[in-house]
Design an enzyme around this catalytic site. Structure first.
Site, PDB file in Angstrom:
ATOM      1  N   ILE A   1      -9.192 -13.250   2.590  1.00 44.62           N
ATOM      2  CA  ILE A   1      -8.686 -12.163   3.432  1.00 44.62           C
ATOM      3  C   ILE A   1      -9.407 -10.881   3.035  1.00 44.62           C
ATOM      4  CG2 ILE A   1      -6.621 -10.852   4.115  1.00 44.62           C
ATOM      5  CD1 ILE A   1      -6.513 -13.837   4.914  1.00 44.62           C
TER       6      ILE A   1
ATOM      7  N   THR B   1      -9.688  -7.798   1.856  1.00 45.56           N
ATOM      8  CA  THR B   1      -9.002  -6.724   1.126  1.00 45.56           C
ATOM      9  C   THR B   1      -9.888  -6.300  -0.036  1.00 45.56           C
ATOM     10  OG1 THR B   1      -7.930  -8.202  -0.458  1.00 45.56           O
ATOM     11  CG2 THR B   1      -6.715  -7.746   1.578  1.00 45.56           C
TER      12      THR B   1
ATOM     13  N   TYR C   1      -5.874 -18.141 -12.426  1.00 50.05           N
ATOM     14  CA  TYR C   1      -5.376 -17.768 -11.092  1.00 50.05           C
ATOM     15  C   TYR C   1      -4.898 -18.998 -10.332  1.00 50.05           C
ATOM     16  CZ  TYR C   1      -5.359 -15.888  -6.329  1.00 50.05           C
ATOM     17  OH  TYR C   1      -4.991 -15.517  -5.060  1.00 50.05           O
TER      18      TYR C   1
ATOM     19  N   LYS D   1      -1.106 -19.906  -8.918  1.00 47.75           N
ATOM     20  CA  LYS D   1      -0.778 -20.076  -7.496  1.00 47.75           C
ATOM     21  C   LYS D   1      -0.238 -21.483  -7.205  1.00 47.75           C
ATOM     22  CE  LYS D   1      -1.690 -15.933  -5.961  1.00 47.75           C
ATOM     23  NZ  LYS D   1      -0.612 -15.065  -5.463  1.00 47.75           N
TER      24      LYS D   1
ATOM     25  N   ASN E   1       4.584 -10.598  -3.161  1.00 48.81           N
ATOM     26  CA  ASN E   1       3.170 -10.540  -2.785  1.00 48.81           C
ATOM     27  C   ASN E   1       2.246 -10.081  -3.915  1.00 48.81           C
ATOM     28  OD1 ASN E   1       0.767  -9.852  -0.850  1.00 48.81           O
ATOM     29  ND2 ASN E   1       1.272  -7.922  -1.856  1.00 48.81           N
TER      30      ASN E   1
ATOM     31  N   ASP F   1       5.819  -2.648 -13.042  1.00 51.50           N
ATOM     32  CA  ASP F   1       5.111  -3.918 -13.235  1.00 51.50           C
ATOM     33  C   ASP F   1       6.034  -5.070 -12.834  1.00 51.50           C
ATOM     34  OD1 ASP F   1       3.973  -6.252 -14.232  1.00 51.50           O
ATOM     35  OD2 ASP F   1       3.367  -5.362 -16.138  1.00 51.50           O
TER      36      ASP F   1
END
Ligand SMILES: NC(=O)c1ccc[n+]([C@@H]2O[C@H](COP(=O)([O-])OP(=O)(O)OC[C@H]3O[C@@H](n4cnc5c(N)ncnc54)[C@H](O)[C@@H]3O)[C@@H](O)[C@H]2O)c1
Length: 253
Positions: free
Chosen positions: A187, A189, A154, A158, A90, A63
């Site tokens: 993106i 993913t 989130y 960021k 990342n 982690d």
């Protein structure tokens, strides 16, 4: 393709998505790779894939928000691969919830994975980066700059990545260690489309300004550029790789 032969890159969240593509791109440039992820099974697959390209690879499952994983990953990279030239922070999670829906545990997991990890990894890697005059590339998000969907935890994590990048760049400049970030837009993913049907996914893709959603390779090549000698006069910046999504007034989803 960037010439990264003889270099060593540490990539977190390398088991899938953008991180796996970053590992592939650095390996294609000739770099040896230390891969990390919390998903041990996929991480082993990713390591095997990288080794097949002919470079050296090591992997450590764990982690990123824990001090023990940072110490083990950075220790393994330096002892097995000899040096660290680039740290790519990342790994990230994306919890889409309003402020009222978000539990304190979710808030902490979001910030631990997306922001605390940068502090722990950078702190552990700084001695090796100082020695190699290396660099750090963090993965931020368009969400640091504009509203996309309801996800205060989130977006704030960021935004923290952007500030962390800027301030650490100033701190480490005397050591000739550069620190930059890439801020992806949408993106393609698994992380982005978790929970969306194929029809919803196709509809979301139609809205993008350049007529397509971003690919993990769009981010990986930007990261490789920032890690390369071609970017030797660039530090402290967050490079948006968004297909212009932050310029348009329409919603992302
Ligand atoms: N996909 C997008 O549209 C998009 C947009 C903006 C920013 N980003 C950012 O790019 C990065 C990669 O995203 P992605 O789309 O490839 O996501 P993804 O979910 O496909 O991959 C993320 C990887 O991180 C790993 N991970 C999650 N929590 C971890 C932890 N605590 N410790 C170690 N590893 C952990 C996962 O197992 C996974 O392999 C993230 O930081 C994300 O916030 C993605």
């Amino acid at each position: 393709m960037r010439d990264l032969a003889g270099r060593v890159a540490v990539v977190t969240g390398a088991a899938r998505g953008i991180g796996r593509e970053i590992a592939r791109t650095f390996a294609a440039g000739g770099a040896d790779i230390a891969l990390s992820d919390i998903d041990a099974e996929r991480l082993a697959e990713a390591r095997t894939e990288i080794e097949k390209t002919g470079v050296r690879a090591v992997s450590v499952a764990g982690d990123v928000g824990t001090e023990s994983h940072a110490a083990e990953l950075i220790g393994t990279a330096t002892s097995s691969l000899g040096r660290i030239d680039t740290l790519v922070n990342n790994a990230g999670v994306w919890i889409i919830k309003t402020v009222e829906e978000t539990t304190p545990e979710e808030w902490d997991r979001q910030h631990s994975t997306n922001l605390r990890s940068l502090y722990l990894m950078s702190r552990a890697a700084t001695p090796a980066l100082r020695e190699s005059r290396g660099c750090i590339v963090n993965i931020a998000s368009i969400a640091a700059f504009r509203f996309t969907v309801p996800h205060v935890a989130y977006a704030s994590s960021k935004a923290g990545v952007v500030a962390f990048t800027r301030d650490l760049a100033v701190e480490l400049a005397p050591d000739r260690v550069r620190v930059n970030a890439v801020a992806p837009g949408p993106i393609d993913t698994q992380g982005l489309f978790d929970g969306l049907s194929d029809a919803e996914r196709a509809k979301a893709c139609e809205r993008f300004m350049l007529g397509r959603i971003g690919a993990p390779r769009d981010i990986a090549t930007a990261v490789a550029f920032l890690a390369s000698d071609d970017a030797s006069y660039i530090t402290g910046v967050t490079l948006p790789v968004t297909g212009g999504a932050e310029l348009a007034a329409r919603p992302l989803q």
